[in-house]
Design an enzyme around this catalytic site. Structure first.
Site, PDB file in Angstrom:
ATOM      1  N   ASP A 226       0.763 -13.148   7.090  1.00 38.56           N
ATOM      2  CA  ASP A 226       1.716 -12.069   6.626  1.00 38.56           C
ATOM      3  C   ASP A 226       2.982 -12.875   6.203  1.00 38.56           C
ATOM      4  OD1 ASP A 226       1.619  -8.752   6.877  1.00 38.56           O
ATOM      5  OD2 ASP A 226       3.700  -9.595   6.955  1.00 38.56           O
TER       6      ASP A 226
ATOM      7  N   ARG B  84     -12.202   1.937   2.695  1.00 36.66           N
ATOM      8  CA  ARG B  84     -12.384   3.541   2.471  1.00 36.66           C
ATOM      9  C   ARG B  84     -12.030   3.945   3.983  1.00 36.66           C
ATOM     10  NH1 ARG B  84     -18.172   3.794  -0.451  1.00 36.66           N
ATOM     11  NH2 ARG B  84     -17.549   4.563  -2.622  1.00 36.66           N
ATOM     12  N   VAL B  85     -11.108   3.917   4.383  1.00 36.20           N
ATOM     13  CA  VAL B  85     -10.906   4.152   5.754  1.00 36.20           C
ATOM     14  C   VAL B  85      -9.688   5.307   6.060  1.00 36.20           C
ATOM     15  CG1 VAL B  85     -11.673   1.952   6.837  1.00 36.20           C
ATOM     16  CG2 VAL B  85      -9.248   2.382   6.187  1.00 36.20           C
TER      17      VAL B  85
ATOM     18  N   LYS C 271     -12.869   3.181  -6.650  1.00 37.25           N
ATOM     19  CA  LYS C 271     -11.628   3.415  -5.467  1.00 37.25           C
ATOM     20  C   LYS C 271     -10.532   4.529  -6.223  1.00 37.25           C
ATOM     21  CE  LYS C 271      -8.616   2.687  -2.141  1.00 37.25           C
ATOM     22  NZ  LYS C 271      -8.755   3.277  -0.934  1.00 37.25           N
TER      23      LYS C 271
ATOM     24  N   GLY D 172       0.681  12.408   0.575  1.00 35.17           N
ATOM     25  CA  GLY D 172       1.257  11.069   0.858  1.00 35.17           C
ATOM     26  C   GLY D 172       0.377  10.043   1.163  1.00 35.17           C
TER      27      GLY D 172
ATOM     28  N   CYS E 246      -2.410   5.955  -0.587  1.00 38.62           N
ATOM     29  CA  CYS E 246      -3.783   5.855  -1.539  1.00 38.62           C
ATOM     30  C   CYS E 246      -3.839   7.144  -2.440  1.00 38.62           C
ATOM     31  CB  CYS E 246      -5.058   6.038  -0.668  1.00 38.62           C
ATOM     32  SG  CYS E 246      -5.328   4.268   0.297  1.00 38.62           S
TER      33      CYS E 246
ATOM     34  N   PHE F 109       2.677  11.107   6.930  1.00 44.99           N
ATOM     35  CA  PHE F 109       2.127  11.975   5.617  1.00 44.99           C
ATOM     36  C   PHE F 109       1.004  12.677   6.287  1.00 44.99           C
ATOM     37  CE2 PHE F 109      -0.721   7.879   5.560  1.00 44.99           C
ATOM     38  CZ  PHE F 109      -1.570   8.595   5.182  1.00 44.99           C
TER      39      PHE F 109
END
Length: 395
Positions: free
Chosen positions: A25, A144-145, A196, A247, A250, A311
């Site tokens: 990071d 996909r979480v 996605k 929110g 994604c 969100f």
């Protein structure tokens, strides 16, 4: 590459299953915290797993990439002011690993991306490193979480894997099968990218229906929560719950990846985005009207509690949050009003003075529920205060 809400959990879960992980990071604070076994995000159960991974040596964080066998791009893909997707983070991360790539390596993009991004990154890689053409594997595999349930879903959810060729898809399946128990479905990279985007655009449209319904019910004098509950008794009806907008990084973002690329064709997808954005503005006007009505009836301005900034419930993620947008707009446009801002999942925020949940409730004349955090369900529900419930706390 990227230790955010998806990258860090992925690194931790992979390291739990025998994969030695170098987490990268560009934020030194994130790297420092990670190497101390300290979470910089809120995700139930993840803290203990991080400590185990770091203490065992299975996971180490760096500010620059290290030579590896598999490279996962898990960086943000925001959109620009005109809602055009910004893949500069993916490209930057890709260029950072370019010098390290070697024959047999596997390069995977997990970041939500416009259709064609994987092929574009492959072109960049082979333009800079032509000797790797046909000798490394490149694939796209979106996450996909659900925030708040990431540990379980990273392992048990099905995944879609799209390689630039069959060998790349097979290599990616071999990698993910080390820690994913869900089915691994292979396709080409363009279909995986669109899959996605379509998943989240579909959910956005479903939420837009619920949000539009809530506005209609307000005008018709109907309890929308009761209506939805009754309508869902039909065996083939499943209306989602309305809120103050949509929110997260994604659902509130991914549809724009389609509408920007297919502006003439994506009619319903664009309209759903418009409705969900409008719902936030509608909520702002409802709060303003309640404040003005109180002032007329009581001869003084009310104190207002704004409950929730995240969100979705019970997380600390404020990305693209309609609740935060509503709070910022109200505070900016009505500086003479005392707003008590509550978000139980964060300690501080640069734009707000974050207050205790119960104290803010007690000190306010008007209570506005923006996010249905669990702490709010224990607060009084009698008629002593005016309550605006945009997220179903009182339902």
């Amino acid at each position: 590459m990227g230790l955010g809400y998806i990258g860090l959990p992925t690194a931790i879960i992979a390291s739990q299953h025998g994969v030695k992980v170098c987490g990268v990071d560009i934020n030194p604070s994130v790297v420092e915290k990670t190497n101390k076994g300290l979470l910089h995000i809120v995700e139930p159960g993840l803290g203990d797993l991080l400590k185990e991974a770091v203490n065992s040596g299975a996971l180490t964080a760096y500010t620059t990439p290290q030579e590896s066998d598999v490279y996962l791009m898990v960086v943000p893909t925001p959109f620009k002011a005109n809602h055009e997707p910004d893949i500069s983070y993916v490209e930057s991360a890709t260029r950072m690993v370019l010098p390290l790539l070697k024959e047999g390596d596997l390069y995977i993009i997990e970041s939500t991306s416009p259709v064609g991004t994987t092929e574009k990154m492959a072109e960049i890689i082979f333009a800079e490193r032509p000797e790797l053409q046909g000798k490394i594997h490149i694939a796209y595999c979106p996450e996909r979480v659900l925030p708040g349930n990431v540990i379980y879903e990273l392992v048990h959810n099905d995944r879609v894997i799209g390689g630039i060729d069959e060998a790349s898809s097979a290599a990616a399946v071999n990698f993910y099968s080390q820690f994913v128990k869900g089915m691994l479905h292979t396709t080409n990279c363009r279909t995986a990218e669109m899959c996605k985007l379509v998943e989240n655009s579909s959910r956005d449209a479903q939420i837009a229906f619920a949000n539009e319904l809530s506005i209609i019910c307000e005008k018709a004098g109907i309890n929308v929560w009761e209506l939805i509950n009754l309508a869902n008794k039909h065996p083939r009806v499943n209306i989602l719950q309305p809120g103050c907008g949509v929110g997260g990084h994604c659902i509130a973002v991914d549809p724009y990846f389609i509408t920007s690329a297919f502006p003439e064709e994506a009619k319903i997808i664009a309209k759903a985005r418009e409705i969900n954005n409008y719902k936030s503005s509608w909520c702002v006007e409802r709060v303003k009207n309640a404040i003005l009505t109180y002032q007329l009836n009581h001869g003084q301005k009310p104190s207002v509690a704004l409950m929730g900034l995240a969100f979705k419930p019970n997380i600390d993620d404020l990305r693209e949050s309609p609740a935060k947008k509503i709070a910022k707009q109200l505070v900016a446009e009505m500086p003479e009003v005392n707003f008590n801002v509550v978000e139980p999942n964060i300690e501080s925020h640069p734009d707000f003075d974050i207050q205790d949940c119960e104290k803010a409730f007690d000190a306010s004349d008007i209570v506005v529920y923006l996010t249905a955090h669990k702490e709010f369900f224990n607060l009084p529900k009698d008629g002593a205060k005016e309550i605006l419930d945009f997220c179903g706390v009182l339902k």
